[in-house]
Enzyme design. Structure first.
Site, short mmCIF file in Angstrom:
data_model
loop_
_atom_site.label_atom_id
_atom_site.label_comp_id
_atom_site.label_asym_id
_atom_site.label_seq_id
_atom_site.Cartn_x
_atom_site.Cartn_y
_atom_site.Cartn_z
N ARG A 1 16.01 32.91 28.47
CA ARG A 1 17.10 32.02 28.00
C ARG A 1 18.16 32.78 27.20
NH1 ARG A 1 12.57 28.72 27.16
NH2 ARG A 1 12.43 27.14 28.78
N LYS B 1 32.37 36.03 30.65
CA LYS B 1 32.17 35.32 31.93
C LYS B 1 31.22 36.17 32.76
CE LYS B 1 36.31 32.65 32.92
NZ LYS B 1 37.41 32.50 33.87
N GLU C 1 45.76 43.88 37.19
CA GLU C 1 45.40 43.06 36.03
C GLU C 1 46.19 43.50 34.79
OE1 GLU C 1 43.59 40.39 36.37
OE2 GLU C 1 42.69 40.79 38.32
N LYS D 1 43.34 40.01 25.70
CA LYS D 1 42.23 39.17 26.21
C LYS D 1 41.41 38.64 25.03
CE LYS D 1 38.89 38.24 29.63
NZ LYS D 1 38.29 38.54 30.90
N GLU E 1 37.48 28.34 28.58
CA GLU E 1 38.57 28.04 29.51
C GLU E 1 38.87 26.55 29.65
OE1 GLU E 1 38.68 30.61 33.01
OE2 GLU E 1 39.96 29.18 34.04
N ARG F 1 43.00 29.94 28.17
CA ARG F 1 42.37 31.03 28.95
C ARG F 1 42.83 31.00 30.40
NH1 ARG F 1 36.21 33.44 28.26
NH2 ARG F 1 36.46 35.04 29.85
N ASN G 1 44.74 33.49 34.70
CA ASN G 1 44.69 33.29 36.16
C ASN G 1 46.07 33.43 36.81
OD1 ASN G 1 41.99 32.67 35.92
ND2 ASN G 1 42.39 30.48 35.65
N HIS H 1 46.50 34.36 40.36
CA HIS H 1 45.18 34.32 40.98
C HIS H 1 45.00 33.16 41.97
CE1 HIS H 1 44.29 37.41 38.12
NE2 HIS H 1 43.04 37.50 38.50
N HIS I 1 43.79 34.26 45.36
CA HIS I 1 42.50 33.86 45.96
C HIS I 1 42.71 33.29 47.35
CE1 HIS I 1 40.56 33.45 41.73
NE2 HIS I 1 40.38 34.65 42.24
N HIS J 1 41.42 42.67 45.74
CA HIS J 1 41.69 41.59 44.78
C HIS J 1 43.01 41.86 44.04
CE1 HIS J 1 40.88 38.50 41.81
NE2 HIS J 1 41.04 39.39 40.86
#
Ligand code: NAD
Length: 350
Positions: A120, A142, A184, A220, A230, A234, A238, A241, A245, A258
């Site tokens: 956990r 993340k 990025e 960041k 997010e 946050r 993106n 993105h 994507h 990417h």
């Protein structure tokens, strides 16, 4: 040594210094006081850096075990995740021990997720070795693996206990992965820092890479501290993105990286923003010129209508549509919740 403190999770430091890999053991011992460390790495990174990290961690008095997986996104699977978790159990890691992710974003995401679910949640340390991982994926907690249904669909927010960045490792990174990371980096300039954008334009990022990494991590850090899960700000990360994507998906995730797809996405959304009178005129051209400087694509032959159609299936869509990230100008971004009709209108699709 440059240090940034991140107030998320239990709080942790990002340390940036050339040659840090050689002394990482001491830093890890101070941060987590573990008895045993499981180093997770991939088949490209391990032959280059595992020995150095292992020796340093052992010299600091910790026992080490290591798990290697074949390099590449195709390894970021639930199967490999379970193998890593089983490896941690087989080697008797306890809650007092730690996982070390030594590699790019694939390694960091998967090892981080293993650390999040094993017992956990146990401590993990990020030692990012790609530019993308150093400026982005190693910070912010993340973690995820991919599912056959889509990328990063299975994961958790789990903050690392320490991020150790050694810019020297970028010397062995193949040029196209460096360019990918620059996508990025340019994104950070676009959304939050006109001075960074200008510096990238006027200088060669490779010559000032330590400063660039620090500035990106600082941006960041700020975003993550204000919105860890997010639910708001946050989402600015993106930028480019959602289009990106959709483009990656249309290329079936091969033949375009990417970073390239996100670059095209940043130009696309900025052109649409200019047409709608939202974005300062000339912004898309400025972004395109900077992407080109760092070896990234700025356009695709795919029809805009097809890209926009695919954006509707983005995993971050909301019940009402999509949160588009737009620029007012370089360095100033905002979130524009948009219905699918509004998205079509923005891109001039009837
Ligand atoms: P990657 O981890 O696959 O690394 C790219 C390649 O470079 C691999 O072949 C790797 O073995 C090799 N490599 C890494 N470091 C090297 C070095 N120093 N020298 C030589 N070779 C080296 O890919 P990536 O681009 O680092 O990361 C992409 C992943 O990051 C994606 O899975 C993406 O979903 C994830 N990501 C996560 C976040 C987040 O916030 N968690 C953010 C952005 C991206």
């Amino acid at each position: 040594m440059k240090t940034l403190r991140v107030n998320a999770g239990d709080g942790y430091d990002i340390l940036i210094e050339r040659g840090l890999l050689k002394t990482c053991g001491e830093q890890i011992k101070t941060a987590v006081s573990a008895k045993k460390a499981a180093i997770i790495s991939d088949s490209h990174v391990a032959p280059l850096y595992l020995e150095t990290v292992q020796s340093s961690v052992r010299a600091a008095g910790m026992e080490t075990v290591s798990y290697l997986f074949p390099a590449g996104e195709s390894s970021k699977t639930t199967e490999n995740l379970i193998r890593i978790v089983a490896f941690l159990a087989d080697n008797g890691l306890t809650r007092k021990d730690c996982v070390i992710a030594l590699g790019g974003g694939v390694c960091g995401d998967m090892a981080g997720f293993a650390a999040a679910v094993y017992l956990r949640g146990i401590h993990y340390i990020q030692i990012p070795t790609t530019l993308l991982a150093q400026v982005d994926s190693s910070v912010g907690g993340k973690t995820a693996v991919d599912l056959p249904q889509g990328k990063n669909l299975c994961g958790a927010f789990w903050q690392p206990s320490l991020v150790l960045i050694d810019p020297e490792v970028l010397n062995t990174l193949p040029a196209h992965y460096f360019s990918d990371g620059m996508g990025e980096v340019i994104k950070y300039g676009c959304i939050k820092s006109a001075p960074l954008f200008e510096r990238l334009k006027n200088e060669n990022a490779r010559d000032i890479i330590d400063d660039v990494i620090l500035e990106c991590c600082a941006i960041k850090r700020g975003v993550v501290e204000r919105d860890e899960k997010e639910s708001g700000e946050r989402a600015l990360l993106n930028f480019g993105h959602t289009c990106g994507h959709a483009i990656e998906k249309l290329y079936d995730f091969s033949g375009i990286s990417h970073g390239e797809a996100v670059g095209i996405g940043m130009v696309m959304i900025s052109r649409a923003g200019e047409s709608a009178g939202i974005t300062e005129p000339g912004t898309a051209d400025r972004i395109a010129a900077l992407l080109e400087k760092y070896g990234l694509k700025t356009q695709t032959d795919l029809p805009v209508s097809q890209i926009v159609h695919n954006m509707a299936f983005d995993k971050k869509r909301t019940a009402n549509g999509i949160n588009l990230i737009l620029l007012k100008k370089i360095g100033e971004s905002f979130i524009k919740p948009s219905s699918l009709d509004e998205v079509n209108a923005l891109f001039g699709i009837k």
